[in-house]
Scaffold this active site. Structure first.
Site, short mmCIF file in Angstrom:
data_model
loop_
_atom_site.label_atom_id
_atom_site.label_comp_id
_atom_site.label_asym_id
_atom_site.label_seq_id
_atom_site.Cartn_x
_atom_site.Cartn_y
_atom_site.Cartn_z
N GLU A 75 -61.58 -61.23 -24.76
CA GLU A 75 -62.49 -60.84 -25.98
C GLU A 75 -63.22 -62.10 -26.55
O GLU A 75 -64.49 -61.82 -26.49
CB GLU A 75 -61.60 -60.43 -27.03
CG GLU A 75 -60.69 -59.05 -26.59
CD GLU A 75 -61.45 -57.85 -26.66
OE1 GLU A 75 -62.79 -57.83 -26.86
OE2 GLU A 75 -60.82 -56.83 -26.44
N HIS B 106 -65.51 -59.56 -24.72
CA HIS B 106 -65.54 -58.61 -25.78
C HIS B 106 -66.74 -57.65 -25.35
O HIS B 106 -68.01 -58.11 -24.92
CB HIS B 106 -65.98 -58.80 -27.20
CG HIS B 106 -65.96 -58.09 -28.09
ND1 HIS B 106 -64.71 -57.45 -28.62
CD2 HIS B 106 -66.71 -57.74 -29.06
CE1 HIS B 106 -64.82 -56.65 -29.56
NE2 HIS B 106 -66.14 -56.75 -29.94
N SER C 71 -64.90 -52.11 -30.90
CA SER C 71 -65.08 -53.41 -31.89
C SER C 71 -65.26 -52.50 -33.38
O SER C 71 -64.11 -51.84 -33.63
CB SER C 71 -66.12 -54.01 -31.51
OG SER C 71 -66.31 -55.02 -32.44
#
Length: 526
Positions: free
Chosen positions: A342, A441, A214
């Site tokens: 995600e 995610h 991320s």
């Protein structure tokens, strides 16, 4: 009266109580010599663990917005038993109750031995965008990677949000020349610490892999275009964090002006920023940051706004991968990928998505809101590509693909054009502990670290353990040689535009050439 107990003795006793495998006997304590002074760690399950080692001095007061300085040296052995402070930051539901403070330039290190082992070094950059979180999460524990791959693992904290990314150079002069990228330059400072010190911990300074998820992936992307970082790392892994297009200098100036306005200051008052309480800096950060469009990327705008790295300055002269990959990272092999769902993590508060009650009409309305005239084409492609998916899942897929997946593909294409090796993966394994979050995610992190026992989302089924073994072995193999192939995976070819070989990580790992070509071509034209 009870006899007093030293902090060191208490910490060691607590560690033994909480963490089986920690060795108590003082003569077994690992001690390593750094350029600032000696540090003492603990042994956990046969791995030497050092936490909270300073790689820089406090950034408070006169140090705010200024380049990192080396820590003040020490002579006596320093206990490195506890995580150090995280950077000051706004509240976050994922952050927990970690200590924060401006003395946050600290790192944590796991190593199988202090001998001259020349082990590959894996330096992890944490997520949370450029604003929150730290490198001290249990999910980033390096014990399992050390045990399985004979590597050295490093995690670190650095300045975030306004403290790390407030571009003051054009408003306040050369004294603040690097302020807009100071959080990234803290990472560079940590990598220089690794180059100078890692041999004392059994690591090879000539074989350093930087990896992150991320925001940590975007930090990794950004390092690949920073002249100061060149030569400090030799491989890179970007997990769900393609950093294509950050903030140009003129817009960074606008952010800085808004920040000063929020504090009722002018550029002539910049010196007062060094005296303000941390809370006031964060309040101004939140006031400015809250004004930016959180849906911008979904609407097709690549540019990121806010307290993020500044592009077009000596520290970051150009975008890392736009319009082409930076030649500064030409010789750095790359592994990159994303997760299928995600956005399921970020939409878990949206009842229509989490409870799967979104209707076809509501899906169409949402897609029109982000894609305008292209909405019907998007809806058609996803209905054909995922005929069994509910409208809620298709919304998650659409938003995930437009951002994380397509940007990762674009980055991989541009890096493959430049060379050398690029390896692409696609993580599709779905959570067993909360199936509604699908392959969300950050779900791949405990599999890469083989820390599924510490994860609330991964679960510890035999299938999860098997995937963690395969994935962590791939990460280790890549760190060792720049090639993630190993015996427990199918052959994983390099990614090229003409073949687009992609490793699918799931209960059954497999390689697919150009998975979902209709979707890839769709986002190339929207």
């Amino acid at each position: 009266m009870q006899p007093s107990i030293s902090r060191r003795a208490f910490t060691r006793l607590a560690a033994l109580t909480i963490t089986p495998g920690v060795v108590l006997a003082s003569e077994r304590d690992p001690v390593a010599q750094t350029t600032s002074g000696p540090v003492r760690g603990l042994v956990e399950d046969g791995v030497n663990v050092f936490k909270g080692i300073p790689y820089g001095a406090s950034t408070a007061g006169a140090g705010r917005f200024k380049p990192a300085r080396d820590p003040v040296p020490w002579e006596a052995v320093r206990d490195a038993f506890d995580y150090g402070p995280a950077a000051p930051q706004p509240p976050s539901p994922l952050f927990g109750d970690e200590r924060t403070g401006e003395d946050c330039l600290v790192l944590n290190l796991w190593t199988p031995g202090l001998d001259a082992g020349k082990r590959p070094v894996m330096v992890w950059l944490h997520g949370g965008g450029f604003a929150t979180l730290s490198g001290s999460s249990p999910a980033y524990d390096g014990v399992a990677l050390c045990q399985r791959g004979d590597v050295v693992v490093v995690t670190l904290n650095h300045r975030l949000n306004a403290f790390g990314f407030l571009h003051l150079a054009d408003l306040a002069g050369p004294e603040y020349a690097s302020s807009g990228n100071q959080g990234m330059l803290d990472i560079v400072h940590a990598l220089k610490w690794v180059r100078r010190n890692i041999a004392a911990f059994g690591g090879d300074p000539g074989n350093v892999t930087v990896f992150g998820e991320s925001g940590g992936g975007r930090k990794t992307s950004t390092l690949m275009a920073m002249p100061a970082a060149r030569g400090l790392f030799h491989r890179a892994i970007i997990q769900s964090g393609p950093g294509l297009h950050l903030q140009p200098r003129d817009k960074a100036n606008a952010v800085a002006e808004a920040f000063l306005d929020a504090l009722k200051l002018t550029p002539k008052d910049v010196a007062k920023l060094h005296e303000l309480p941390v809370e006031r800096i964060l309040e101004a950060h939140d006031a400015v940051d809250g004004g930016f469009d959180r849906m911008a990327r979904l609407r097709g705008r690549f540019e990121q706004r806010g307290f993020v790295p500044t592009v077009g300055v000596p520290e970051l002269p150009a975008y890392a991968f736009d319009p082409v990959a930076s030649p500064l990272s030409k010789d750095v092999p790359l592994m990159i990928g994303s997760n299928r769902h995600e956005m399921a993590l970020f939409t878990r508060g949206d009842a229509k998505i989490y409870e799967q009650t979104l209707t076809e009409a509501e899906l169409a309305e949402r897609v029109r809101g982000i894609a305008g005239n292209a909405a019907e084409r998007i809806l058609d492609v996803y209905a054909r590509s995922y005929p069994e998916a509910s409208p809620a899942e298709r919304w998650v897929l659409i938003t995930s693909d437009r951002t994380y997946r397509y940007d990762s593909i674009t980055l991989a294409e541009r890096k493959a054009d430049l060379g050398p090796a690029v390896y692409m993966y696609y993580f599709t394994w779905e959570s067993r502990t909360d199936p509604k979050l699908l392959s969300h995610h950050a779900l791949e992190i405990p599999f890469a670290f083989h820390t599924i026992d510490k994860s609330a989302w991964a679960g510890t089924t035999p299938e999860a353990r098997a995937l963690a073994t395969r994935m962590s072995a791939a990460w280790i193999a890549f760190a060792r040689s720049g090639d993630p192939n190993h015996d427990a995976l199918p052959e994983w070819p390099r990614y090229r535009r003409d073949s687009r070989a992609t490793m699918i990580f799931d209960d059954q790992c497999r390689v697919v050439e150009d998975p979902d070509p209709l979707i890839r071509r769709l986002w190339a034209t929207v």
